[in-house]
Design an enzyme around this catalytic site. Structure first.
Site, PDB file in Angstrom:
ATOM      1  N   ASP A  25       0.809  -1.227   0.000  1.00  0.00           N
ATOM      2  CA  ASP A  25       0.000   0.000   0.000  1.00  0.00           C
ATOM      3  C   ASP A  25       0.840   1.273   0.000  1.00  0.00           C
ATOM      4  OD1 ASP A  25      -2.246  -1.659   0.113  1.00  0.00           O
ATOM      5  OD2 ASP A  25      -2.215  -1.678   2.306  1.00  0.00           O
ATOM      6  N   GLU A  26       1.976   1.224  -0.650  1.00  0.00           N
ATOM      7  CA  GLU A  26       2.876   2.383  -0.687  1.00  0.00           C
ATOM      8  C   GLU A  26       2.436   3.404  -1.731  1.00  0.00           C
ATOM      9  OE1 GLU A  26       3.877  -0.765  -1.078  1.00  0.00           O
ATOM     10  OE2 GLU A  26       5.399  -1.276   0.431  1.00  0.00           O
ATOM     11  N   LYS A  70       1.784   2.053  -5.115  1.00  0.00           N
ATOM     12  CA  LYS A  70       2.317   1.443  -6.356  1.00  0.00           C
ATOM     13  C   LYS A  70       1.380   1.689  -7.538  1.00  0.00           C
ATOM     14  CE  LYS A  70       2.376  -2.522  -4.250  1.00  0.00           C
ATOM     15  NZ  LYS A  70       2.025  -2.102  -2.872  1.00  0.00           N
ATOM     16  N   GLY A 117      -4.502  -4.412  -3.858  1.00  0.00           N
ATOM     17  CA  GLY A 117      -5.491  -3.372  -4.136  1.00  0.00           C
ATOM     18  C   GLY A 117      -4.726  -2.133  -4.521  1.00  0.00           C
ATOM     19  N   HIS A 118      -4.701  -1.835  -5.807  1.00  0.00           N
ATOM     20  CA  HIS A 118      -3.905  -0.707  -6.301  1.00  0.00           C
ATOM     21  C   HIS A 118      -4.845   0.404  -6.762  1.00  0.00           C
ATOM     22  CE1 HIS A 118      -0.194  -3.456  -7.121  1.00  0.00           C
ATOM     23  NE2 HIS A 118      -0.621  -3.512  -5.878  1.00  0.00           N
ATOM     24  N   THR A 125      -5.911 -11.579   3.477  1.00  0.00           N
ATOM     25  CA  THR A 125      -7.013 -10.891   2.796  1.00  0.00           C
ATOM     26  C   THR A 125      -8.140 -11.859   2.458  1.00  0.00           C
ATOM     27  OG1 THR A 125      -5.983 -11.303   0.667  1.00  0.00           O
ATOM     28  CG2 THR A 125      -5.420  -9.221   1.742  1.00  0.00           C
ATOM     29  N   GLN A 147       1.964  -6.125  -3.162  1.00  0.00           N
ATOM     30  CA  GLN A 147       2.429  -6.242  -1.772  1.00  0.00           C
ATOM     31  C   GLN A 147       3.720  -5.431  -1.572  1.00  0.00           C
ATOM     32  OE1 GLN A 147       1.313  -9.603  -3.318  1.00  0.00           O
ATOM     33  NE2 GLN A 147      -0.549  -8.578  -2.757  1.00  0.00           N
ATOM     34  N   THR A 153       2.968 -12.638   2.735  1.00  0.00           N
ATOM     35  CA  THR A 153       2.131 -13.244   1.713  1.00  0.00           C
ATOM     36  C   THR A 153       2.881 -14.475   1.175  1.00  0.00           C
ATOM     37  OG1 THR A 153       0.719 -12.801  -0.193  1.00  0.00           O
ATOM     38  CG2 THR A 153       2.951 -11.844  -0.254  1.00  0.00           C
ATOM     39  N   ARG A 182      -5.611   0.496   8.408  1.00  0.00           N
ATOM     40  CA  ARG A 182      -4.191   0.152   8.373  1.00  0.00           C
ATOM     41  C   ARG A 182      -3.507   0.665   9.633  1.00  0.00           C
ATOM     42  NH1 ARG A 182      -3.777   2.456   2.276  1.00  0.00           N
ATOM     43  NH2 ARG A 182      -4.693   0.697   1.209  1.00  0.00           N
ATOM     44  N   LYS A 208       2.941  10.104  -0.695  1.00  0.00           N
ATOM     45  CA  LYS A 208       2.137  10.587   0.438  1.00  0.00           C
ATOM     46  C   LYS A 208       2.885  11.578   1.328  1.00  0.00           C
ATOM     47  CE  LYS A 208      -1.445   7.879   1.379  1.00  0.00           C
ATOM     48  NZ  LYS A 208      -2.372   6.769   1.696  1.00  0.00           N
ATOM     49  N   LEU A 209       3.814  12.334   0.720  1.00  0.00           N
ATOM     50  CA  LEU A 209       4.549  13.343   1.486  1.00  0.00           C
ATOM     51  C   LEU A 209       3.576  14.379   2.047  1.00  0.00           C
ATOM     52  CD1 LEU A 209       7.479  14.077   2.267  1.00  0.00           C
ATOM     53  CD2 LEU A 209       7.538  15.602   0.287  1.00  0.00           C
TER      54      LEU A 209
END
Ligand code: GDP
Ligand code: IMO
Ligand code: MG
Length: 425
Positions: free
Chosen positions: A13-14, A16, A40-41, A125, A221, A236, A302, A328-329
């Site tokens: 969840d970075e 991507k 989940g992208h 998940t 992931q 995973t 999260r 997300k800065l």
């Protein structure tokens, strides 16, 4: 030729999906190489939000070929739903290709995932990922190619396999079994809809590379969820790390030019397992609220915490990262001070290398360095030079500590909220 691996440097969840979509404009091919619909992208184009699970995040570009590689485990039902969802929104997925070698997630895998969770408590998940990869490795799985035609040998193997699975479901777990004929009918009906996308995708990708095209390999992931290098057993069942990209797509390692690590400006994790910088307080809550940190696949909240340099240095080593995309800065805009975890304290010892022993990791306390925040809305900024000085310092500190330069910075979820510092293709 140019092949770029894009992967998560933390626990998934970075961002991507956002970065893949952004780079897809210049990519000829986007390839998913592992995972399945556990991913989940999210891609946001202006106000329109797309959540992709199996389909590569390049699908919004009709001229970009999107490949579901051999390393992915494919849930046929989920894939059809995802395709229908896109078609309803005017996205024609004619540019999709599915590897005939990819394994199929079958309905019993999903049931077993839920049942095994009662014992394993991994916080999966529930998409059948672990059981599907288990069958692949133990040579009891079925591949896409197996269901293209009604092959009597495959049908026979399927019945034998289902008989074993039913015994497990009924005798061990006390659950209902599956009917072989019903299940096969369902699978063949699903394959009728997917058949046109199926190909030997290794040939397509290699040909593109030899023709000098740009290939983007999209990891799902993240490094710490890797079955070999992650926080086992809270991981995973595939290899999201760079090594997995060649295996899961069918190309040789000499094609890889760059490995881009997607790094969230802080850390999050979904599911169980150790997380040294986790903040179980108002600061963690603030990160979750501002960052909208709720799972794209399961909707779970999260877990949130500060950036962890022990993890990032490990991700640099395991993946051979050649560049960073820091996402997300903007979520850190309102903080007076921002912390970076420099090392762990384990009893009286300072640990700088990510520990391989989960029992040690569970007892690690973060050792922080503190930096001043910038207290300014950066979501409208489009160049590095225009960022507030303290935001630049935070980025430069990450570069100095990891020894890897940033190529992209994301300051918001939409496609255009991106600062580009270096060419990747
Ligand atoms: P992925 O699994 O790595 O693709 O990441 P997810 O899509 O699961 O989660 C990332 C979330 O952050 C999504 O809701 C994105 O829309 C959002 N996002 C991505 N980049 C940024 C950013 O730079 N700023 C903000 N505020 N949100 C972002
Ligand atoms: P993307 O691609 C975050 C986590 C689950 C669980 C563990 C095992 O969106 O970054 P699994 O269902 O794979 O057997 O679950 O891995 N997990 C993820 N966490 N992002 C993901 O994907 C994830 N995919 C799996 O929460 O802890
Ligand atoms: Mg995600």
């Amino acid at each position: 030729m140019s092949a770029l691996i894009l992967l998560g440097a933390q626990w998934g969840d970075e961002g991507k999906g956002k970065i893949t979509d952004f780079l897809s404009e210049r990519a000829d091919l986007v390839v998913r190489y592992q995972g399945g619909s556990n991913a989940g992208h999210t891609v946001l184009v202006e106000q329109e939000k797309f959540m992709l699970h199996l389909i590569p995040s390049g699908i919004l570009y009709p001229d970009t070929i999107c490949v579901i590689g051999n390393g992915v485990v494919v849930d046929l039902e989920n894939l059809i739903n995802e395709l229908n969802g896109l078609q309803e929104r005017g996205i024609n997925a004619d540019n999709l290709r599915i590897s005939s070698r990819a394994h199929v997630v079958l309905p019993y895998h999903k049931v077993l995932d839920k049942l095994e969770e009662r014992v394993g408590n991994i916080g999966t998940t529930m998409r059948g990922i672990g059981p599907a990869y288990t069958d692949k490795i133990s040579r009891q799985g079925f591949r896409i190619a197996d269901f293209l035609e009604k092959d009597p040998q495959v049908i026979n193997k399927f019945k034998l396999q289902l008989n074993l699975k039913n015994k497990l479901l009924q005798n061990v777990y006390g659950e209902k079994g599956f009917d072989a004929e019903e299940l096969l009918e369902q699978i063949y009906a699903q394959m009728q809809k997917l058949k046109k996308y199926v190909a030997d995708t290794s040939i397509i990708i290699n040909k593109a590379l030899l023709e000098g095209k740009n290939v983007l390999l999209e990891g799902a992931q993240g490094t710490l969820l890797d079955i070999d290098h992650g926080t086992y057993p809270f991981v995973t069942s595939s290899n999201p790390t760079a090594g997995g990209a060649c295996i899961g797509s069918g190309i040789g390692p000499a094609f890889i030019d760059n490995v881009l690590g997607i790094v969230k400006a802080y850390t999050t994790r979904v599911g169980e397992g150790p997380f040294p910088t986790e903040l179980d307080d108002v600061t963690g809550e603030k990160l979750r609220e501002k960052g909208c940190e709720f799972g794209t696949t399961t909707g779970r909240a999260r877990r949130c915490g500060w950036l962890d340099m022990v993890i990032l240095k490990y991700a640099v080593r395991i993946n051979g990262l050649t560049g960073l995309a820091i996402t997300k800065l903007d979520v850190l805009d309102d903080f007076d001070t921002i912390k970076i975890c420099m090392a762990y304290r384990h009893h009286d010892t300072i640990i700088e290398d990510f520990p391989e022993n989960i029992a040690v990791l569970e007892k690690c306390e973060p050792v922080y360095e503190e930096m001043p925040g910038w207290k300014q809305d950066i979501s409208g900024i489009r160049s590095f030079d225009e960022l507030p000085e303290n935001a630049k310092n935070y980025i430069k500190r990450i570069e100095a500590l990891t020894g890897v330069k940033q190529k992209l910075i994301a300051v918001g979820p939409t496609r255009n909220q991106t600062i580009v510092s270096g060419e990747l293709f």
